[in-house]
Design a protein around this motif. Structure first.
Motif, PDB file in Angstrom:
ATOM      1  N   THR B  48       0.796  -1.223  -0.011  1.00 49.89           N
ATOM      2  CA  THR B  48      -0.019  -0.047  -0.220  1.00 49.89           C
ATOM      3  C   THR B  48       0.773   1.062   0.099  1.00 49.89           C
ATOM      4  O   THR B  48       0.376   2.365   0.036  1.00 49.89           O
ATOM      5  CB  THR B  48      -1.121  -0.017   1.178  1.00 49.89           C
ATOM      6  OG1 THR B  48      -0.181  -0.023   2.514  1.00 49.89           O
ATOM      7  CG2 THR B  48      -1.817  -0.922   1.322  1.00 49.89           C
ATOM      8  N   ASN B  49       2.315   1.036  -0.090  1.00 48.79           N
ATOM      9  CA  ASN B  49       3.131   2.333  -0.105  1.00 48.79           C
ATOM     10  C   ASN B  49       2.632   3.082  -1.532  1.00 48.79           C
ATOM     11  O   ASN B  49       2.625   2.598  -2.365  1.00 48.79           O
ATOM     12  CB  ASN B  49       4.393   1.798  -0.145  1.00 48.79           C
ATOM     13  CG  ASN B  49       5.606   3.008   0.198  1.00 48.79           C
ATOM     14  OD1 ASN B  49       5.298   3.880  -0.201  1.00 48.79           O
ATOM     15  ND2 ASN B  49       6.348   2.761   1.025  1.00 48.79           N
ATOM     16  N   LEU B  50       2.647   4.382  -1.396  1.00 51.28           N
ATOM     17  CA  LEU B  50       2.434   5.176  -2.454  1.00 51.28           C
ATOM     18  C   LEU B  50       3.524   5.074  -3.379  1.00 51.28           C
ATOM     19  O   LEU B  50       3.288   5.251  -4.757  1.00 51.28           O
ATOM     20  CB  LEU B  50       2.296   6.503  -1.947  1.00 51.28           C
ATOM     21  CG  LEU B  50       1.364   7.706  -2.807  1.00 51.28           C
ATOM     22  CD1 LEU B  50       0.120   7.265  -2.672  1.00 51.28           C
ATOM     23  CD2 LEU B  50       1.725   9.105  -1.832  1.00 51.28           C
ATOM     24  N   VAL B  51       4.636   4.876  -2.913  1.00 54.60           N
ATOM     25  CA  VAL B  51       6.055   4.802  -3.809  1.00 54.60           C
ATOM     26  C   VAL B  51       5.968   3.239  -4.229  1.00 54.60           C
ATOM     27  O   VAL B  51       5.966   2.483  -3.408  1.00 54.60           O
ATOM     28  CB  VAL B  51       6.992   5.273  -3.235  1.00 54.60           C
ATOM     29  CG1 VAL B  51       8.349   4.776  -4.021  1.00 54.60           C
ATOM     30  CG2 VAL B  51       7.071   6.610  -2.683  1.00 54.60           C
ATOM     31  N   THR B 232       8.388  -0.727  -0.728  1.00 55.07           N
ATOM     32  CA  THR B 232       7.694  -0.261  -1.900  1.00 55.07           C
ATOM     33  C   THR B 232       7.570  -1.426  -2.828  1.00 55.07           C
ATOM     34  O   THR B 232       6.950  -1.251  -4.180  1.00 55.07           O
ATOM     35  CB  THR B 232       9.006   0.464  -2.906  1.00 55.07           C
ATOM     36  OG1 THR B 232      10.185  -0.151  -2.592  1.00 55.07           O
ATOM     37  CG2 THR B 232       9.052   1.900  -1.959  1.00 55.07           C
TER      38      THR B 232
END
Lengths: 406, 406
Positions: B48-51, B232
């Protein structure tokens, strides 16, 4: 405004003392007292941890009245999770000092720091109450500062002179760290056992003083972390003797000059605490900008500042921007990673979400040798901005905390 | 249900391979391939990391169709934050392997782990695609498991045999840690670069398979942490060849036996990952009970499991219950500290919020020498319960992460 650190400016209306009462097993100073010449305006902020030490409960109840005569602080024992005997020990300690001062018990504000779970030996404080009061002096701040230390490498004192309508006033701040530091204090909210005390000779009614203290804490202590652990004992107190300039605008509002002075002194203390974080070799100021709001930026800054992978990379002098960006990305705040810029003391190492290159990283690596530096993440072009003070996570931190109780 | 670890049960319908393609500088195996005999049902969960790394983007898009032929995983390079060239590198890698297999590109699911920011050298994968496919074998799981490791001390494989209506099925799980481990994957949510792959010969349509995977991950990987940093690149994939028992109830619901089997294998893998956390010497299962809800208990368990002060105390074999209780107290969940009970493998060290005494702590200290143990916090008499797997934070973690890129 003139900063005068490490030299300590005199603060009219207060005396200080510190001595060894035998609370610490190693015989170092562990008992500190600050006394106003007369009961004066007072305000406090205390840990938001649900688990609260006895001195926190007592000091919070007493400072609600807005007046205090003294601050009694000990190191070597947090007196937390000690139940009813712990409460009795705190009450007995402040009672002994109040009697020696000839003041009501309720005017003595206690604060404790040290290992959780050990009962405060109030008999040691009772036995040293008279000597402590006898030792009070106008230039005793250094002795006070020394006696509140735990895992700190050294004392933390800052002072400055302000002016309001041509009349001067002074602020003296004294604090200690060095672990369980992530102050989250109510009414606003800090972490650690951070103890910090601000003394001023300005005049400010209790509510105005409390407002100045909350604003200063929010901008400084509440954006500082060593290990992300908010303590059971965090205490921030302010006492105003009223001998110098009037620093209020009515009962509720402080003068801007007082807020600025409290903020400047608190910033110096917060930097001193984080620099001296357990085992720390570097102070890093994480600056996040370009997000939708300051609140969003603060969440990202805090996530980066408390990331173990970021903090160990800083210990390794490694400009590991992948960890910085990954930490930002898991903060739960919207931004476009493909537009991210990351700079260390102005040296861009990431542009548009990708690496600038090895030369830039080599220059950044040299910066990371310094005792303090800024790490800046620009994550868009919004107005939101925040900063967080953190330190590296090194071998010293682990050694300090694996052995702390042994 | 029979657990068969470290022996690996054969999973009908899959072949595996692993080799050294020169992605890792040290020449160790770094390229892994798992291939189903024919395109089969598939499901996935991703960070769920945006990166998000390029392979995450590609695998997520491809698995949406619910069918896959192969998993292509590499270690030594995360191919994260590498922009358009990174995406091209992932696409070129899977294209080369798809061609060698005679399969459509879209049926090859990529996964990568390693340093963030370095571009995947797809030419190395292209050059080894034919050899990788030639090396595929029914008993190649060990080679696959070896080739996905980064800072892990050893491979992580678990398998078991289940039964549905008298027909057997098998599940084989292969995973890697060991840092940036705090899986939070969507649709549900994990962290690290955790890569984990489940292969089963059961039959399950994609949505039923996805449901079983999400339930298993939520109970296992999503309550596991090494360092609190969500990666990531976290990727969890399941492939079902359909050669054995039917493990679904319609298109959307998995058989309970499949959920149980996925959960058991995932639990073994999660324990293996956390036990092998960077520098870790101990696996601690933090159990929190007595709160208002499971969700509340999970927040407290996570706060305790990610506390640096708790983790360094575990490294020091110190039953430092003050840190455990202080971490629980800052979780933002309501409970009465004065009723707290804390036990280590059943040895009570805190009752009614205060210490049981030095004898109990001495016995608990002896338990903390063990490679794994349970730390139980009972914080009331509510029905809420949760557990979190964590490890100690020791000198090895700092050494590993301060030097990782150098």
């Amino acid at each position: 405004m003139k900063l005068a650190s490490p030299e300590v400016l005199p603060i009219d209306g207060f005396r200080f003392a510190g001595l060894a009462a035998g609370i610490k097993a190693n015989g170092r100073p562990d008992l500190a007292l600050a006394v106003a010449d007369a009961a004066c305006s007072a305000a406090g902020l205390f840990t938001t941890n649900l688990v609260r030490a006895a001195p926190v409960t007592v000091a919070e109840a007493r400072v609600l009245g807005g007046r205090a005569r003294a601050v009694l602080a000990n190191s070597g024992c947090a007196n937390a999770c000690t139940g009813a005997p712990g409460l009795e020990a705190t009450l007995a300690s402040t009672r002994a000092v109040a009697r020696a001062l000839g003041a009501p018990d309720a005017e003595v504000l206690p604060a404790s720091t040290g290992v959780i779970g050990a009962l405060l030996a109030s008999s040691k404080i009772e036995a040293h109450a008279a000597a402590l009061v006898s030792a009070l002096s106008r230039d005793g701040a250094a002795a006070f500062a020394e006696a509140i230390l735990t895992t700190d490498r050294g004392p933390k004192v800052a002072s400055l002179r302000g002016e309001i309508a041509g009349r001067p006033f002074h602020v003296l701040g004294i604090a200690k760290g060095a672990g369980m530091i992530h102050p989250a204090m109510a009414p606003a909210a800090p972490h650690a056992t951070m103890l910090a005390f601000l003394f001023t000779d300005a005049a400010a009614p209790p509510r105005a003083l409390a407002r100045a203290l909350a604003l200063a804490a929010d901008a400084t202590f509440h954006t500082a972390t060593v290990d992300g652990d908010t303590s059971t004992n965090d205490t921030l107190l302010a006492l105003a003797s009223g001998r110098a300039a009037d620093a209020s605008r009515g009962d509720d509002e402080p003068a801007t000059a007082l807020v600025d002075a409290f903020t400047s002194v608190s910033d110096l203390l917060a930097r001193a605490i984080v620099s001296d974080g357990e085992g720390a070799e570097h102070l890093a100021e994480i600056v996040v900008r370009g997000l939708a709001s300051d609140a969003d930026a603060r969440v990202v800054a805090r996530t980066v500042a408390t990331s173990s992978l970021v903090k160990t990379a800083l210990f390794g002098r490694d400009p590991n921007w992948g960890r910085l960006l990954a930490a930002a990305g898991r903060a739960g705040v919207a931004f476009d990673p493909a537009r991210a810029r990351i700079a260390i003391e102005g040296i861009g190492i990431v542009e548009q979400g990708v690496a600038v290159g090895p030369d830039a990283e080599a220059r950044a690596r040299a910066i990371l040798e310094r005792p303090s530096y800024t790490v800046e993440l620009t994550l868009g072009d919004g107005p939101g901005r925040a900063r967080y003070l953190t330190c590296d996570l090194g071998l010293g931190y682990v050694r300090c905390n694996a052995d702390y109780r042994s």
